[in-house]
Design a protein around this motif. Sequence first.
Motif, PDB file in Angstrom:
ATOM      1  N   MET A   1      -0.935 -11.814   9.675  1.00  0.00           N
ATOM      2  CA  MET A   1      -1.350 -11.373   8.342  1.00  0.00           C
ATOM      3  C   MET A   1      -2.376 -10.245   8.468  1.00  0.00           C
ATOM      4  O   MET A   1      -3.380 -10.399   9.155  1.00  0.00           O
ATOM      5  N   ALA A   2      -2.082  -9.130   7.808  1.00  0.00           N
ATOM      6  CA  ALA A   2      -2.972  -7.972   7.865  1.00  0.00           C
ATOM      7  C   ALA A   2      -2.785  -7.138   6.599  1.00  0.00           C
ATOM      8  O   ALA A   2      -1.806  -7.289   5.878  1.00  0.00           O
ATOM      9  N   PHE A   3      -3.751  -6.253   6.385  1.00  0.00           N
ATOM     10  CA  PHE A   3      -3.684  -5.345   5.241  1.00  0.00           C
ATOM     11  C   PHE A   3      -4.437  -4.084   5.635  1.00  0.00           C
ATOM     12  O   PHE A   3      -5.648  -4.117   5.851  1.00  0.00           O
ATOM     13  N   SER A   4      -3.719  -2.967   5.740  1.00  0.00           N
ATOM     14  CA  SER A   4      -4.332  -1.728   6.208  1.00  0.00           C
ATOM     15  C   SER A   4      -4.864  -0.902   5.031  1.00  0.00           C
ATOM     16  O   SER A   4      -4.527  -1.139   3.866  1.00  0.00           O
ATOM     17  N   TYR A   5      -5.669   0.109   5.386  1.00  0.00           N
ATOM     18  CA  TYR A   5      -6.177   1.016   4.360  1.00  0.00           C
ATOM     19  C   TYR A   5      -5.044   1.824   3.738  1.00  0.00           C
ATOM     20  O   TYR A   5      -5.087   2.151   2.554  1.00  0.00           O
ATOM     21  N   LYS A   6      -4.036   2.146   4.549  1.00  0.00           N
ATOM     22  CA  LYS A   6      -2.881   2.873   4.030  1.00  0.00           C
ATOM     23  C   LYS A   6      -2.175   2.048   2.953  1.00  0.00           C
ATOM     24  O   LYS A   6      -1.796   2.571   1.904  1.00  0.00           O
ATOM     25  N   GLN A   7      -2.008   0.756   3.206  1.00  0.00           N
ATOM     26  CA  GLN A   7      -1.390  -0.120   2.214  1.00  0.00           C
ATOM     27  C   GLN A   7      -2.257  -0.213   0.963  1.00  0.00           C
ATOM     28  O   GLN A   7      -1.740  -0.245  -0.155  1.00  0.00           O
ATOM     29  N   ALA A   8      -3.571  -0.251   1.144  1.00  0.00           N
ATOM     30  CA  ALA A   8      -4.479  -0.309  -0.004  1.00  0.00           C
ATOM     31  C   ALA A   8      -4.343   0.934  -0.876  1.00  0.00           C
ATOM     32  O   ALA A   8      -4.305   0.847  -2.106  1.00  0.00           O
ATOM     33  N   VAL A   9      -4.247   2.099  -0.238  1.00  0.00           N
ATOM     34  CA  VAL A   9      -4.086   3.347  -0.990  1.00  0.00           C
ATOM     35  C   VAL A   9      -2.742   3.357  -1.718  1.00  0.00           C
ATOM     36  O   VAL A   9      -2.661   3.748  -2.891  1.00  0.00           O
ATOM     37  N   LEU A  10      -1.678   2.909  -1.036  1.00  0.00           N
ATOM     38  CA  LEU A  10      -0.358   2.881  -1.669  1.00  0.00           C
ATOM     39  C   LEU A  10      -0.325   1.935  -2.870  1.00  0.00           C
ATOM     40  O   LEU A  10       0.248   2.270  -3.914  1.00  0.00           O
ATOM     41  N   VAL A  11      -0.935   0.773  -2.746  1.00  0.00           N
ATOM     42  CA  VAL A  11      -0.983  -0.172  -3.862  1.00  0.00           C
ATOM     43  C   VAL A  11      -1.775   0.427  -5.020  1.00  0.00           C
ATOM     44  O   VAL A  11      -1.380   0.324  -6.188  1.00  0.00           O
ATOM     45  N   THR A  12      -2.890   1.088  -4.702  1.00  0.00           N
ATOM     46  CA  THR A  12      -3.718   1.710  -5.742  1.00  0.00           C
ATOM     47  C   THR A  12      -2.939   2.787  -6.486  1.00  0.00           C
ATOM     48  O   THR A  12      -2.927   2.817  -7.726  1.00  0.00           O
ATOM     49  N   VAL A  13      -2.284   3.663  -5.743  1.00  0.00           N
ATOM     50  CA  VAL A  13      -1.506   4.750  -6.363  1.00  0.00           C
ATOM     51  C   VAL A  13      -0.365   4.169  -7.197  1.00  0.00           C
ATOM     52  O   VAL A  13      -0.128   4.607  -8.338  1.00  0.00           O
ATOM     53  N   PHE A  14       0.344   3.166  -6.651  1.00  0.00           N
ATOM     54  CA  PHE A  14       1.437   2.533  -7.385  1.00  0.00           C
ATOM     55  C   PHE A  14       0.944   1.948  -8.707  1.00  0.00           C
ATOM     56  O   PHE A  14       1.565   2.141  -9.753  1.00  0.00           O
ATOM     57  N   ALA A  15      -0.166   1.224  -8.672  1.00  0.00           N
ATOM     58  CA  ALA A  15      -0.672   0.575  -9.885  1.00  0.00           C
ATOM     59  C   ALA A  15      -1.125   1.596 -10.925  1.00  0.00           C
ATOM     60  O   ALA A  15      -0.886   1.412 -12.124  1.00  0.00           O
ATOM     61  N   ILE A  16      -1.753   2.682 -10.491  1.00  0.00           N
ATOM     62  CA  ILE A  16      -2.206   3.705 -11.436  1.00  0.00           C
ATOM     63  C   ILE A  16      -1.005   4.420 -12.066  1.00  0.00           C
ATOM     64  O   ILE A  16      -0.979   4.673 -13.275  1.00  0.00           O
ATOM     65  N   ILE A  17       0.004   4.709 -11.256  1.00  0.00           N
ATOM     66  CA  ILE A  17       1.224   5.320 -11.801  1.00  0.00           C
ATOM     67  C   ILE A  17       1.908   4.365 -12.772  1.00  0.00           C
ATOM     68  O   ILE A  17       2.386   4.778 -13.835  1.00  0.00           O
TER      69      ILE A  17
ATOM     70  N   CYS B   1      -1.142  -7.456  -3.495  1.00  0.00           N
ATOM     71  CA  CYS B   1      -1.723  -7.417  -2.151  1.00  0.00           C
ATOM     72  C   CYS B   1      -1.501  -8.745  -1.428  1.00  0.00           C
ATOM     73  O   CYS B   1      -1.217  -8.759  -0.229  1.00  0.00           O
ATOM     74  N   ASN B   2      -1.636  -9.845  -2.136  1.00  0.00           N
ATOM     75  CA  ASN B   2      -1.394 -11.154  -1.545  1.00  0.00           C
ATOM     76  C   ASN B   2       0.037 -11.246  -1.019  1.00  0.00           C
ATOM     77  O   ASN B   2       0.282 -11.761   0.070  1.00  0.00           O
ATOM     78  N   GLY B   3       0.987 -10.744  -1.784  1.00  0.00           N
ATOM     79  CA  GLY B   3       2.376 -10.748  -1.346  1.00  0.00           C
ATOM     80  C   GLY B   3       2.584  -9.901  -0.105  1.00  0.00           C
ATOM     81  O   GLY B   3       3.301 -10.299   0.818  1.00  0.00           O
TER      82      GLY B   3
END
Length: 111
Positions: free
Chosen positions: A46-62, A36-38
């Motif tokens: 600098m921003a971080f959306s909820y869509k990005q948060a969901v994508l990072v979560t799904v990526f990490a779980i996979i 997320c920092n990257g």
Amino acid sequence: MCTANLGDVGDSPMFFPGFDKLTHTGFFFTLVVLYCNGIIRQQKPMAFSYKQAVLVTVFAIIFGGLIEILQLTIFTWRSADWSDLFADTLGTCMGIFSVMVTIGAIGYEKR
């Protein structure tokens, strides 16, 4: 680290019974926070959306699921375990939560 052959280290009295799960949680917490920092640092402003948060979560779980599949099929000295995947998911969710809280606190402070 999740595929390393540790031999008899896991049976050492220095480690408590849930040490492996704690390690999985810590690894995935760190993975998500750094990822997320990257993402945040690459954007202007600098921003971080909820869509990005969901994508990072799904990526990490996979990614955690793939590690468990590799442990089941290729790295025979390790064992695949649902509780490891749960620990990976828990670390992922803790990491996303901490990033979102930090971003919210920074945004609140700027107001």
